[in-house]
Scaffold this motif. Structure first.
Motif, PDB file in Angstrom:
ATOM      1  N   LYS A  36      -0.502 -10.012  -0.224  1.00  0.00           N
ATOM      2  CA  LYS A  36      -1.705  -9.189  -0.315  1.00  0.00           C
ATOM      3  C   LYS A  36      -2.652  -9.843  -1.310  1.00  0.00           C
ATOM      4  N   PRO A  37      -3.949  -9.715  -1.093  1.00  0.00           N
ATOM      5  CA  PRO A  37      -4.888 -10.243  -2.091  1.00  0.00           C
ATOM      6  C   PRO A  37      -4.706  -9.500  -3.415  1.00  0.00           C
ATOM      7  N   GLY A  70       1.519 -10.410  -5.387  1.00  0.00           N
ATOM      8  CA  GLY A  70       0.955 -10.315  -4.041  1.00  0.00           C
ATOM      9  C   GLY A  70       2.019 -10.385  -2.959  1.00  0.00           C
ATOM     10  N   HIS A  79      -4.527  -4.404  -0.733  1.00  0.00           N
ATOM     11  CA  HIS A  79      -4.610  -5.360  -1.841  1.00  0.00           C
ATOM     12  C   HIS A  79      -3.807  -4.866  -3.045  1.00  0.00           C
TER      13      HIS A  79
END
Length: 117
Positions: free
Chosen positions: A14-15, A57, A96
Protein backbone atom coordinates in the motif's frame (compact mmCIF):
# COMPACT_ATOMS: atom_id res chain seq x y z
CA UNK A 1 -9.72 -28.68 -10.10
CA UNK A 2 -8.35 -25.28 -8.98
CA UNK A 3 -5.67 -25.23 -6.34
CA UNK A 4 -6.59 -23.97 -2.87
CA UNK A 5 -2.98 -23.18 -1.97
CA UNK A 6 -2.22 -19.59 -1.21
CA UNK A 7 0.37 -17.91 -3.34
CA UNK A 8 3.65 -16.97 -1.69
CA UNK A 9 4.05 -14.07 -4.09
CA UNK A 10 4.22 -10.75 -2.26
CA UNK A 11 1.25 -8.47 -2.64
CA UNK A 12 1.69 -4.95 -3.88
CA UNK A 13 2.47 -2.69 -0.93
CA UNK A 14 0.00 0.00 0.00
CA UNK A 15 1.24 3.54 -0.56
CA UNK A 16 2.68 5.05 2.61
CA UNK A 17 1.63 8.67 2.99
CA UNK A 18 3.19 10.66 5.84
CA UNK A 19 1.16 13.47 7.35
CA UNK A 20 2.72 16.91 7.53
CA UNK A 21 3.68 16.31 11.16
CA UNK A 22 5.45 13.05 10.27
CA UNK A 23 7.40 14.70 7.45
CA UNK A 24 8.37 17.49 9.84
CA UNK A 25 9.50 14.91 12.44
CA UNK A 26 11.81 13.34 9.86
CA UNK A 27 13.18 16.74 8.77
CA UNK A 28 13.87 17.78 12.38
CA UNK A 29 15.80 14.56 13.00
CA UNK A 30 17.87 14.99 9.83
CA UNK A 31 18.55 18.61 10.79
CA UNK A 32 19.77 17.37 14.18
CA UNK A 33 22.30 14.97 12.65
CA UNK A 34 23.71 17.27 9.95
CA UNK A 35 25.08 20.11 12.15
CA UNK A 36 26.62 17.49 14.41
CA UNK A 37 28.82 16.57 11.43
CA UNK A 38 27.26 13.19 11.00
CA UNK A 39 26.12 13.01 7.41
CA UNK A 40 26.49 9.25 7.65
CA UNK A 41 24.01 9.10 10.56
CA UNK A 42 21.57 11.34 8.64
CA UNK A 43 21.78 9.10 5.56
CA UNK A 44 21.37 6.00 7.74
CA UNK A 45 18.31 7.55 9.34
CA UNK A 46 16.77 8.29 5.93
CA UNK A 47 17.37 4.68 4.88
CA UNK A 48 15.85 3.38 8.13
CA UNK A 49 12.72 5.49 7.56
CA UNK A 50 12.42 4.30 3.95
CA UNK A 51 12.88 0.67 5.02
CA UNK A 52 10.23 1.05 7.74
CA UNK A 53 7.79 2.63 5.28
CA UNK A 54 8.35 -0.20 2.80
CA UNK A 55 7.81 -2.83 5.50
CA UNK A 56 4.69 -1.11 6.80
CA UNK A 57 3.29 -0.82 3.28
CA UNK A 58 3.77 -4.55 2.72
CA UNK A 59 2.81 -5.81 6.19
CA UNK A 60 0.71 -3.16 7.93
CA UNK A 61 -0.91 -5.48 10.47
CA UNK A 62 2.32 -7.04 11.74
CA UNK A 63 3.26 -4.12 13.93
CA UNK A 64 2.30 -3.43 17.52
CA UNK A 65 -1.05 -1.86 18.46
CA UNK A 66 0.08 -1.21 22.07
CA UNK A 67 -0.02 2.59 21.78
CA UNK A 68 -3.56 2.38 20.36
CA UNK A 69 -4.71 1.18 23.76
CA UNK A 70 -2.60 3.65 25.75
CA UNK A 71 -3.73 6.63 23.65
CA UNK A 72 -7.26 5.40 23.00
CA UNK A 73 -6.68 5.67 19.24
CA UNK A 74 -8.16 2.57 17.59
CA UNK A 75 -6.10 1.27 14.69
CA UNK A 76 -2.89 3.05 15.66
CA UNK A 77 0.18 0.87 15.18
CA UNK A 78 3.87 1.51 15.65
CA UNK A 79 7.13 0.28 14.18
CA UNK A 80 10.53 1.13 15.69
CA UNK A 81 13.30 2.09 13.29
CA UNK A 82 16.33 -0.15 13.02
CA UNK A 83 19.36 1.33 14.87
CA UNK A 84 17.58 4.62 15.67
CA UNK A 85 15.37 5.58 18.64
CA UNK A 86 12.48 6.81 16.47
CA UNK A 87 9.14 5.02 16.19
CA UNK A 88 6.79 5.31 13.21
CA UNK A 89 3.13 5.70 14.23
CA UNK A 90 0.56 4.91 11.57
CA UNK A 91 -2.99 3.79 10.80
CA UNK A 92 -3.87 1.43 7.97
CA UNK A 93 -6.54 2.85 5.65
CA UNK A 94 -8.34 0.91 2.93
CA UNK A 95 -6.12 2.33 0.17
CA UNK A 96 -2.97 3.59 1.94
CA UNK A 97 -0.94 3.77 5.13
CA UNK A 98 -1.47 7.02 7.02
CA UNK A 99 1.76 7.87 8.91
CA UNK A 100 0.91 10.16 11.80
CA UNK A 101 4.28 10.75 13.44
CA UNK A 102 7.93 9.62 13.53
CA UNK A 103 8.93 10.27 17.13
CA UNK A 104 11.92 9.65 19.35
CA UNK A 105 10.76 6.79 21.54
CA UNK A 106 12.67 7.99 24.60
CA UNK A 107 11.98 11.71 24.41
CA UNK A 108 8.96 12.56 22.23
CA UNK A 109 6.56 9.66 22.81
CA UNK A 110 5.95 10.30 26.54
CA UNK A 111 5.28 13.98 25.76
CA UNK A 112 2.97 13.13 22.84
CA UNK A 113 1.11 10.64 24.98
CA UNK A 114 0.47 13.25 27.68
CA UNK A 115 -0.95 15.85 25.27
CA UNK A 116 -4.73 16.17 25.32
CA UNK A 117 -6.53 14.64 22.36
Amino acid sequence: MPSTRRSNAPTDPKPVIPREEAARDVEVTIDYYLPEGSERAALGFIKAVKDAYLHIGRHPTRESPCYAHELNLPGLRSRPLTRYPQIVFYVERSDHIDVWRVLDGKRDVPQWMSEPR
